[in-house]
Design a protein around this motif. Structure first.
Motif, PDB file in Angstrom:
ATOM      1  N   HIS A   1       2.000   4.896  -2.967  1.00 14.37           N
ATOM      2  CA  HIS A   1       2.024   6.349  -2.747  1.00 14.37           C
ATOM      3  C   HIS A   1       3.403   6.974  -2.916  1.00 14.37           C
ATOM      4  O   HIS A   1       3.504   8.151  -3.236  1.00 14.37           O
ATOM      5  N   ALA A   2       4.448   6.206  -2.654  1.00 15.25           N
ATOM      6  CA  ALA A   2       5.789   6.789  -2.624  1.00 15.25           C
ATOM      7  C   ALA A   2       6.233   7.218  -4.024  1.00 15.25           C
ATOM      8  O   ALA A   2       6.178   6.440  -4.967  1.00 15.25           O
ATOM      9  N   ARG A   3       6.688   8.442  -4.151  1.00 18.36           N
ATOM     10  CA  ARG A   3       7.000   9.010  -5.463  1.00 18.36           C
ATOM     11  C   ARG A   3       8.329   8.528  -6.032  1.00 18.36           C
ATOM     12  O   ARG A   3       8.515   8.549  -7.240  1.00 18.36           O
TER      13      ARG A   3
ATOM     14  N   GLU B   1       0.822  -1.210   0.000  1.00 15.07           N
ATOM     15  CA  GLU B   1       0.000   0.000   0.000  1.00 15.07           C
ATOM     16  C   GLU B   1       0.863   1.270   0.000  1.00 15.07           C
ATOM     17  O   GLU B   1       0.615   2.193  -0.770  1.00 15.07           O
ATOM     18  N   TRP B   2       1.891   1.336   0.849  1.00 15.39           N
ATOM     19  CA  TRP B   2       2.666   2.585   0.879  1.00 15.39           C
ATOM     20  C   TRP B   2       3.466   2.772  -0.391  1.00 15.39           C
ATOM     21  O   TRP B   2       3.678   3.906  -0.838  1.00 15.39           O
TER      22      TRP B   2
END
Lengths: 256, 256
Positions: B59-61, B55-56
């Motif tokens: 989001h991490a760019r 999940e993270w």
């Protein structure tokens, strides 16, 4: 360096953006110099990823915690299990450490770093009167820790006056004398406001200060520090505070 | 090296344990050699942390995806958005790539890596008869990609016979002739079973093989490869396959 060994410790630093963070290269140079098999890895993480980020860190065996910068500091306390009183007062944290039972503790280290840097420079805050310019998170953290060290009075000033008023209210529990307003002769002076083109304290006050400290790290030598040195005061630059803060953060993570 | 720049790409490799993974140091040496500002970071992650980890990453760019080893390969397909047919058939994946819209695609690269290594060594599988020893994930992946390359026949063998039977059933959709049983003269020989003290194919079969490949990377020169070279066959070591596989995985992550 990444060794790839399973024992290698990984310390993420999350932020959005994370470009401004000097910590990862500084910490990696430290780890390499000390022969510590650990790396600090910058992660560009928007706020939407924070909850899941905190969750996987709870499970990862070689991640002892993580560091944060904007915009996550205010959301962290609500996602951790253990908050010290400073975090309660400030409402923000920048370091999360995992305890052996998997729970997470968060803390701020600006104040502890500043207190340690002042002490290392020969300035003990016990019974001191401390004037702090800047009522943001750094100023608040320094105020809490100065009180912890036995300072008898805190003088708070912020260009945005309501911020100083709110901070004074929140610090009421410390049981130390708190005044709002400008520094007075004999105060230990601490600048916790952004860098400016002039000293945030007037020269006649600086001249009487037993010690002067600045949180600003860029430039290294601020107008305030320049003035302090000209008057023979103990002068503590932001980079000294940052170095002490980093060591305390690593100790919190079990890496020092 | 960790540059700490926000543009720096971070590729985690998760596993429990992760000690056996040769990938992080190999990839970091590659990145450094090519001047690519990326790092591969080993993360020791038990299965309980997998869902939040996936999940993270969404989001991490600066995280284009991640790599996995045991025990996460079978859980990954269920957590990703895009699965190719090979992942559907195998039920496992070892690489996850994030697409520009934030969705996650997963894939296996054992088979593609082996096909590329064989091709680089001068062996085209079009119209070949390919005998594969080992019906685990690597063997299955190689079977799928050999069929993709136009192999006319796959011969599957596993010391644990039911595994070969199940794999043959799953590969039915490929529309290629599949036989169960030992290699025959003229087959391209691929070992996808763990290292043993003897060649998994008899010498008289090896002697007739147009090409012989081994997935085993430790030792580098297996009894099978030794035999193949003695008979002048094209011989593809596991490390060649691994190198091609790594390049394909990096390309999948947008890093090649």
């Amino acid at each position: 360096m990444i060794s790839g060994r399973t024992t290698q410790v990984v310390v993420p630093m999350i932020g959005d953006p994370v470009a401004q963070a000097a910590t990862p290269p500084l910490w990696n140079a430290h780890f390499q110099g000390q022969g510590i098999d650990a790396v600090c890895v910058p992660v560009h993480l928007p706020a939407a990823g924070l909850v899941s980020f905190v969750e996987w860190v709870r499970h990862a065996r070689n991640v002892p915690g993580f560091l944060t910068t904007v915009p996550h500091k205010a959301a962290l306390p609500g996602l951790c299990d253990h908050l010290d009183d400073e975090v309660h007062v400030l409402g923000v944290a920048n370091t999360v450490a995992k305890r052996p039972d998997g729970t997470l503790a968060c803390a701020m280290f600006d104040g502890r770093g500043m207190v340690a840097a002042l002490k290392a420079a020969g300035c003990d805050l016990a019974a001191a009167s401390v004037a702090i310019c800047g009522a943001g998170a750094a100023g608040a953290s320094i105020a809490v820790q100065a009180a912890r060290q036995g300072a008898r009075r805190l003088r708070l000033f912020d260009l945005h006056a309501p911020a100083a008023v709110r901070l004074a209210e929140r610090l009421g529990y410390l049981g130390v004398e708190i005044e709002l307003g400008r520094a007075q002769p004999g105060d230990v002076l601490v600048n916790a406001a952004p860098a400016g083109s002039a000293s945030p304290f007037p020269e006649e006050i600086v001249a009487t200060a037993p010690a002067v400290a600045d949180c600003v790290t860029e430039p290294e030598e601020t107008p305030l520090l320049h003035l302090a040195r000209a008057h023979g005061c103990i002068a503590v630059p932001g980079r000294e505070m940052a170095a002490h803060q980093a060591a305390l953060m690593r100790a919190f993570l079990g890496l020092e």
